[in-house]
Design a protein around this motif. Structure first.
Motif, mmCIF file in Angstrom:
data_model
loop_
_atom_site.group_PDB
_atom_site.id
_atom_site.type_symbol
_atom_site.label_atom_id
_atom_site.label_comp_id
_atom_site.label_asym_id
_atom_site.label_seq_id
_atom_site.Cartn_x
_atom_site.Cartn_y
_atom_site.Cartn_z
ATOM 1 N N TYR A 10 36.845 -47.975 6.725
ATOM 2 C CA TYR A 10 35.454 -47.967 7.130
ATOM 3 C C TYR A 10 34.734 -49.143 6.477
ATOM 4 O O TYR A 10 35.038 -49.531 5.357
ATOM 5 C CB TYR A 10 34.779 -46.656 6.720
ATOM 6 C CG TYR A 10 35.342 -45.434 7.399
ATOM 7 C CD1 TYR A 10 35.264 -45.288 8.778
ATOM 8 C CD2 TYR A 10 35.950 -44.414 6.661
ATOM 9 C CE1 TYR A 10 35.781 -44.176 9.412
ATOM 10 C CE2 TYR A 10 36.466 -43.285 7.281
ATOM 11 C CZ TYR A 10 36.380 -43.174 8.659
ATOM 12 O OH TYR A 10 36.885 -42.057 9.285
ATOM 13 N N ARG A 48 32.920 -46.829 13.034
ATOM 14 C CA ARG A 48 33.507 -47.911 12.238
ATOM 15 C C ARG A 48 32.927 -47.978 10.830
ATOM 16 O O ARG A 48 33.621 -48.220 9.854
ATOM 17 C CB ARG A 48 33.267 -49.243 12.943
ATOM 18 C CG ARG A 48 33.858 -50.465 12.248
ATOM 19 C CD ARG A 48 32.955 -51.668 12.432
ATOM 20 N NE ARG A 48 31.768 -51.620 11.628
ATOM 21 C CZ ARG A 48 30.537 -51.867 12.056
ATOM 22 N NH1 ARG A 48 30.292 -52.156 13.323
ATOM 23 N NH2 ARG A 48 29.511 -51.814 11.218
ATOM 24 N N GLY A 50 31.754 -45.581 9.047
ATOM 25 C CA GLY A 50 31.975 -44.370 8.271
ATOM 26 C C GLY A 50 30.810 -43.409 8.314
ATOM 27 O O GLY A 50 30.869 -42.330 7.706
#
Length: 308
Positions: A10, A48, A50
């Motif tokens: 992430y 992406r 997180g």
């Protein structure tokens, strides 16, 4: 193996990198699609980064992308209605930023020859979200619906679906997008300070329902005020705000119920020559990071699309 854009952790945009991903043969109920175009959505950058890890965890390496158009290469056991060579579009739970992707057959639709690859890739998420949101919100023909963030990819399609149901739509957007909203049959208002007064000016009888499609600017308390009660407001973009203000949130866990209905609605408008699918920007797959940067910045007119 298929060439893809993936991330192994992430983080910011720089975690997106080219990768070779092993793609198995399609399993039961699956279709392998040679991807031609991919729709870029806010969910892409949220996953992406997180930000969605608690409700949308991924397995690394993770390939983003939740909607695509392309050509059927192979079908799995039990799949009927699709064959190699068919042109299709549809939704997938990740994996679309790639040259090939596996898609559940129940989430695929046939792409008409008259519909471009890029426009077809802009349909699945926006159409499904629009169909679902209108149903969950319970807005009825003849009612007035206020939509926050009306000029984006979802808003643009939702306005058209709502108008097809006989719903009057007021849409918030920057002044630069007001002509765009008028062309879709909506009444535009500028977001920001004084929004309530501007909405009341164009809808002196009040608004019946409110949909938040942007998740910014603290619009939820104002929406409750305008609609008269929290149960008349729905957000698809602000889970935290929904909990704080007692407002319903719909995030797509029930999406399979709506895909085929949504595709049918979109294609009916396309067949009638009235479906508008503006593309804010079209970029090659190699520029996926730039596409996500544009999407994350907001203030879009239509959808960002990647071509493969």
């Amino acid at each position: 193996m298929t060439k893809a854009i993936a991330f192994n952790e992430y983080g910011d945009l720089d975690v997106l990198r080219p990768a070779d991903i092993e793609l198995p043969a399609p399993g039961p109920g699956q279709v392998r699609v040679a991807v031609r175009a991919v729709g870029v959505n806010p969910l892409d950058h949220k996953v992406r980064s997180g930000a969605m890890v608690d409700i949308f965890p991924v397995t690394f390496p993770a390939v983003p992308g939740y909607e695509l158009s392309g050509v059927v290469e192979a079908v799995g056991q039990g799949v009927s209605g699709f064959a190699p060579g068919d042109e299709v579009f549809g939704a997938v739970m990740g994996g679309a930023y790639a040259e090939q992707a596996l898609v559940p057959a129940e989430q695929l639709g046939r792409k008409p020859a008259s519909l471009g690859w890029e426009e077809a890739a802009a349909i699945p998420v926006a159409a499904e979200t629009s169909e679902r949101a209108l149903d969950v919100l319970g807005v009825q023909p003849g009612e007035t619906l206020l939509v926050h963030g009306a000029a984006g990819g979802v808003g643009t399609v939702l306005l058209q679906f709502a108008r097809a149901r006989g719903i009057t739509v007021i849409g918030t957007a920057s002044e630069a997008n007001h002509d765009h909203l008028r062309a879709l049959g909506a009444i535009p208002v500028t977001y920001g300070d004084g929004l309530a007064e501007r909405v009341r000016a164009v809808a002196p009888g009040g608004v019946d329902r409110v949909l938040d499609a942007v998740g910014q600017g603290g619009v939820l308390p104002l929406s409750v005020e305008l609609a008269g009660s929290a149960d008349r407001v729905l957000t698809i973009a602000d889970f935290v705000g929904a909990e704080q203000h007692g407002i319903r949130f719909t995030g797509g866990t029930e999406t399979v119920l709506y895909h085929q209905r949504a595709y049918a609605t979109a294609l009916a408008l396309h067949d009638a020559g009235t479906l508008r699918l503006p593309l804010h920007r079209v970029l090659p797959l190699a520029e996926a990071a730039e596409a996500q940067r544009i999407s994350e910045g907001g203030h879009l007119r239509g959808k960002v699309v990647l071509t493969v």
